[in-house]
Design a protein around this motif. Structure first.
Motif, PDB file in Angstrom:
ATOM      1  N   LEU A  12      72.598 -70.426  -1.162  1.00 51.91           N
ATOM      2  CA  LEU A  12      71.913 -69.882   0.015  1.00 51.91           C
ATOM      3  C   LEU A  12      72.252 -68.414   0.238  1.00 51.91           C
ATOM      4  O   LEU A  12      71.422 -67.657   0.738  1.00 51.91           O
ATOM      5  CB  LEU A  12      72.288 -70.670   1.273  1.00 51.91           C
ATOM      6  CG  LEU A  12      71.509 -71.929   1.551  1.00 51.91           C
ATOM      7  CD1 LEU A  12      71.953 -72.539   2.871  1.00 51.91           C
ATOM      8  CD2 LEU A  12      70.019 -71.687   1.556  1.00 51.91           C
ATOM      9  N   ILE A  36      67.345 -76.998   3.023  1.00 54.38           N
ATOM     10  CA  ILE A  36      68.439 -77.082   3.986  1.00 54.38           C
ATOM     11  C   ILE A  36      68.676 -78.529   4.396  1.00 54.38           C
ATOM     12  O   ILE A  36      67.734 -79.264   4.709  1.00 54.38           O
ATOM     13  CB  ILE A  36      68.112 -76.247   5.246  1.00 54.38           C
ATOM     14  CG1 ILE A  36      67.705 -74.812   4.867  1.00 54.38           C
ATOM     15  CG2 ILE A  36      69.267 -76.272   6.236  1.00 54.38           C
ATOM     16  CD1 ILE A  36      68.782 -74.000   4.192  1.00 54.38           C
ATOM     17  N   VAL A  43      69.690 -65.831  -0.673  1.00 57.74           N
ATOM     18  CA  VAL A  43      68.411 -65.758   0.028  1.00 57.74           C
ATOM     19  C   VAL A  43      68.370 -64.476   0.859  1.00 57.74           C
ATOM     20  O   VAL A  43      69.272 -64.231   1.659  1.00 57.74           O
ATOM     21  CB  VAL A  43      68.200 -67.005   0.923  1.00 57.74           C
ATOM     22  CG1 VAL A  43      66.939 -66.869   1.751  1.00 57.74           C
ATOM     23  CG2 VAL A  43      68.141 -68.257   0.061  1.00 57.74           C
ATOM     24  N   PRO A  56      64.356 -71.951   0.514  1.00 57.28           N
ATOM     25  CA  PRO A  56      65.558 -72.605   1.013  1.00 57.28           C
ATOM     26  C   PRO A  56      65.318 -74.110   1.177  1.00 57.28           C
ATOM     27  O   PRO A  56      64.257 -74.532   1.647  1.00 57.28           O
ATOM     28  CB  PRO A  56      65.787 -71.945   2.373  1.00 57.28           C
ATOM     29  CG  PRO A  56      65.080 -70.623   2.285  1.00 57.28           C
ATOM     30  CD  PRO A  56      63.879 -70.908   1.424  1.00 57.28           C
ATOM     31  N   ALA A  99      68.928 -72.874  -2.542  1.00 60.77           N
ATOM     32  CA  ALA A  99      67.587 -72.297  -2.630  1.00 60.77           C
ATOM     33  C   ALA A  99      67.049 -72.510  -4.036  1.00 60.77           C
ATOM     34  O   ALA A  99      67.809 -72.610  -5.000  1.00 60.77           O
ATOM     35  CB  ALA A  99      67.617 -70.808  -2.294  1.00 60.77           C
ATOM     36  N   GLY A 142      73.797 -69.642   6.439  1.00 66.86           N
ATOM     37  CA  GLY A 142      73.874 -71.061   6.730  1.00 66.86           C
ATOM     38  C   GLY A 142      73.673 -71.402   8.193  1.00 66.86           C
ATOM     39  O   GLY A 142      74.097 -72.466   8.651  1.00 66.86           O
ATOM     40  N   PHE A 174      69.096 -67.863   6.840  1.00 67.55           N
ATOM     41  CA  PHE A 174      69.332 -68.843   5.781  1.00 67.55           C
ATOM     42  C   PHE A 174      70.613 -68.516   5.011  1.00 67.55           C
ATOM     43  O   PHE A 174      71.423 -69.394   4.742  1.00 67.55           O
ATOM     44  CB  PHE A 174      68.150 -68.909   4.816  1.00 67.55           C
ATOM     45  CG  PHE A 174      66.931 -69.568   5.391  1.00 67.55           C
ATOM     46  CD1 PHE A 174      66.952 -70.906   5.763  1.00 67.55           C
ATOM     47  CD2 PHE A 174      65.764 -68.853   5.562  1.00 67.55           C
ATOM     48  CE1 PHE A 174      65.825 -71.518   6.298  1.00 67.55           C
ATOM     49  CE2 PHE A 174      64.629 -69.453   6.093  1.00 67.55           C
ATOM     50  CZ  PHE A 174      64.662 -70.793   6.469  1.00 67.55           C
ATOM     51  N   ALA A 175      70.796 -67.245   4.639  1.00 64.70           N
ATOM     52  CA  ALA A 175      71.921 -66.835   3.802  1.00 64.70           C
ATOM     53  C   ALA A 175      73.267 -67.156   4.442  1.00 64.70           C
ATOM     54  O   ALA A 175      74.227 -67.489   3.749  1.00 64.70           O
ATOM     55  CB  ALA A 175      71.829 -65.345   3.481  1.00 64.70           C
TER      56      ALA A 175
END
Length: 153
Positions: free
Chosen positions: A18, A124, A21, A122, A36, A29, A26-27
């Motif tokens: 992640l 998740i 990203v 992503p 991803a 968390g 997203f990166a």
């Protein structure tokens, strides 16, 4: 490992952490843990249900499937909400019961990139009560519908 515990790859591509990203939400968390997938291939791609369950929410650019304490969000590209559904064909609706591997959205990652957007997806594991074990490592290729992760309770 039972089939009920397996989370499938929603599409074919290369696995990335992640943190790769290019979106801080997203990166970092902030939505939840996950990974991803950078889509591979040309032309239209079906994004499939990663597990059998209920669609909690579906938009042209993203969906959430929930089952037995496992909730999986799949976001098709970044900033794709700005496209207002253009370039996406939705095959299901919020509240539908779906089977793992069932096509939910058809889209073209190369068209997204041609518009200047990132096609990275992503995946998740949100509000999940199970532990998630990744079955495919960073930099590895995965095929859509193939095992991606395992949920253990």
């Amino acid at each position: 490992m039972s089939d009920a515990d397996v989370i499938l790859a929603p599409l074919s591509g290369t696995i990335h952490p992640l943190s790769d990203v290019p979106d801080p939400v997203f990166a970092r968390g902030m939505v939840g843990p996950g990974l991803a997938i950078a889509p591979t291939g040309e032309g239209d791609v079906d994004a499939v249900a990663p597990l059998s369950g209920t669609i909690a929410k579906i938009h042209p650019h993203a969906f959430i499937v929930c089952a037995s304490g496992v909730n999986v969000l799949v976001h098709l590209g970044l900033d794709t909400v700005k496209l207002d559904g253009e370039g996406f064909t939705v095959h299901a609706a919020t509240g539908d019961e779906v089977e793992a591997g069932q096509p939910l959205i058809t889209w073209n990652p190369r068209d997204i990139e041609a518009r200047g957007l990132s096609a990275i997806c992503p995946v998740i594991f949100m509000e999940t009560i199970a532990a998630i074990e990744h079955l495919v490592g960073d930099g590895e290729q995965v095929s859509g519908g193939a095992p991606l992760a395992r949920a253990t309770r």
